[in-house]
Write a protein that holds these residues in place. Structure first.
Motif, short mmCIF file in Angstrom:
data_model
loop_
_atom_site.label_atom_id
_atom_site.label_comp_id
_atom_site.label_asym_id
_atom_site.label_seq_id
_atom_site.Cartn_x
_atom_site.Cartn_y
_atom_site.Cartn_z
N CYS A 1 0.85 -1.20 0.00
CA CYS A 1 0.00 0.00 0.00
C CYS A 1 0.88 1.24 0.00
O CYS A 1 1.98 1.24 0.55
N TRP A 2 0.40 2.31 -0.63
CA TRP A 2 1.10 3.59 -0.62
C TRP A 2 0.94 4.25 0.75
O TRP A 2 -0.11 4.13 1.39
N LYS B 1 -0.80 10.07 -0.63
CA LYS B 1 -1.24 10.35 -2.00
C LYS B 1 -0.09 10.77 -2.90
O LYS B 1 -0.19 10.68 -4.12
N THR B 2 1.00 11.27 -2.32
CA THR B 2 2.15 11.67 -3.13
C THR B 2 2.90 10.47 -3.70
O THR B 2 3.69 10.62 -4.63
N GLU B 3 2.70 9.29 -3.11
CA GLU B 3 3.30 8.04 -3.59
C GLU B 3 4.83 8.10 -3.59
O GLU B 3 5.49 7.60 -4.49
N GLU B 4 5.38 8.71 -2.55
CA GLU B 4 6.83 8.76 -2.42
C GLU B 4 7.39 7.48 -1.83
O GLU B 4 8.55 7.14 -2.06
N PHE C 1 6.06 3.34 0.04
CA PHE C 1 4.98 2.37 0.23
C PHE C 1 5.35 1.41 1.35
O PHE C 1 6.52 1.27 1.73
N LYS D 1 9.93 4.68 -3.22
CA LYS D 1 9.41 4.24 -4.51
C LYS D 1 10.51 3.89 -5.51
O LYS D 1 10.29 3.09 -6.42
N LEU E 1 0.95 -2.76 -7.08
CA LEU E 1 0.55 -1.36 -6.88
C LEU E 1 0.71 -0.62 -8.20
O LEU E 1 1.66 -0.86 -8.94
N SER F 1 1.16 3.11 -9.96
CA SER F 1 1.48 4.52 -9.74
C SER F 1 0.56 5.38 -10.58
O SER F 1 0.28 5.07 -11.74
N SER F 2 0.07 6.49 -10.01
CA SER F 2 -0.85 7.37 -10.72
C SER F 2 -0.15 8.34 -11.66
O SER F 2 -0.80 9.03 -12.43
N HIS F 3 1.17 8.41 -11.59
CA HIS F 3 1.92 9.32 -12.45
C HIS F 3 1.92 8.81 -13.90
O HIS F 3 2.06 7.62 -14.14
#
Length: 354
Positions: free
Chosen positions: A41-42, A45-48, A50, A64, A309, A311-313
């Motif tokens: 899990c992250w 929200k920045t996903e730096e 997990f 990450k 997982l 990534s939203s980027h």
């Protein structure tokens, strides 16, 4: 686009999906027996970074890019789920129903602190954390789904009730294997069972499911909501990957190509794309609303995969060549065409008899 994958031997892999073809960029961890990755899990929200939970009971926070890592707890026996509350707090659950909230620090030498510990029902095999990060949903074999609030003191907010007896007046068994909160909701959730049933619950309506239907003929192992709030993507134990309309209780699409049990599904938050990790060692990428049922691409990762997982980027992949280069190539082809025709006519000259 980028994905983080955890396998059955304890390795974490960073997979680049665009530009195609995808490839494994980096690896992290050591391969050991009974050290497979159970949950990812992250942390924010920045996903730096997990969180990763291992079969040995270890919880780690990993950057990450796999540059930094630290152990948060190493004695979470029989744990199967870890969720992030914020950047300094996490929650985990094990098969006996124990739920614990931990506070961890950036200093590697400072040990984590147990903030709260309570019992959530036994046995347990699946869990999920709510949208507001204030409650946890948990369930297992003959232990129907329950919601526990941990904002102040542990408190049971909801306990699901089984459906009525069937037409033979026989009780239907309870065995949720997958639990998933609805997007942006703390009251609605969906449950997939070992008896291939899908049930949608709304805590505001009642304890029994508002929608109940069968999906396939095998144990449901993973469920994710599509971008449409009334559509779900689910996978089962024999490798079938399907998209259902929950409201109409109907099958929309059945994706093809997966050769092993589906262990984890992740949907991209911005694009109409999802990926799934399977026991056949392939990471598959599908277009949610594409007419084609085959995967758009797949990446072989050598070990059996447990969780994934997304990534939203998004990375731009539209690389176009200048118009000048295209024109030059077209001119070269036109000039070379007569030369090719003349050369082909003299390839097999007639032999002269002496």
């Amino acid at each position: 686009m980028k994905a983080i994958v955890g396998d059955a031997t304890g390795l974490l892999k960073s997979v680049i999906l665009t530009p195609t073809p995808g490839k494994c960029e980096k690896k992290f961890g050591k391969q050991e027996r009974n050290h497979g990755v159970k949950s990812l899990c992250w942390t924010s929200k920045t996903e730096e970074s997990f969180l990763s939970l291992y079969e040995s009971g270890e919880i780690m926070e990993v950057d990450k890019d796999f540059l930094k890592s630290k152990t948060i707890r190493s004695d979470c026996q029989k744990a199967f789920f870890v969720g992030s509350i914020d950047q300094t707090h996490c929650i985990w659950a094990n098969e006996t129903g124990e739920i614990e909230i931990l506070e961890y620090f950036s200093d590697e030498n400072q040990e984590s602190i147990s903030k709260e510990k309570f019992k959530g029902g036994s046995p347990s095999c699946c869990a999920d954390i709510s949208f507001d990060k204030k409650s946890i949903l948990i369930g297992g074999e003959e232990n129907d789904a329950t919601i526990w609030s941990f904002e102040e003191k542990p408190k049971k907010l909801f306990e699901a009730r089984n459906v009525p007896h069937n037409f033979l007046n026989l009780r239907l068994p309870v065995y949720p294997t997958v639990l998933q909160f609805a997007p942006n909701s703390n009251t609605q959730f969906i449950a997939g069972s070992a008896y291939h049933t899908v049930r949608l619950y709304d805590t505001k309506v009642g304890r029994r499911p508002t929608i109940d239907f069968e999906a396939g003929e095998n144990t449901i192992t993973s469920i994710k909501w599509a971008k449409n709030d009334m559509e779900i993507i689910l996978g089962n134990g024999i490798g079938k990957l399907m998209r259902y309309d929950v409201r109409k209780k109907g099958l929309i699409n059945c994706y093809k190509g997966v050769g092993g049990s589906v262990r984890s599904i992740a949907v991209h938050p911005a694009c109409d794309i999802f990926i799934c990790a399977s026991l056949d060692r392939w990471l598959y990428q599908f277009d949610v609303y594409s007419q084609s049922k085959k995967s758009s691409q797949r990446v072989y990762l050598k070990q059996q995969l447990n969780c994934v997982l997304f990534s939203s980027h998004i990375q731009s992949t539209n690389v176009t060549k200048p118009e000048e280069e295209i024109v030059v190539k077209q001119k070269k082809k036109r000039v070379s065409e007569p030369a090719n025709t003349s050369s082909t006519s003299n390839q097999n000259p007639k032999r002269i008899k002496h």
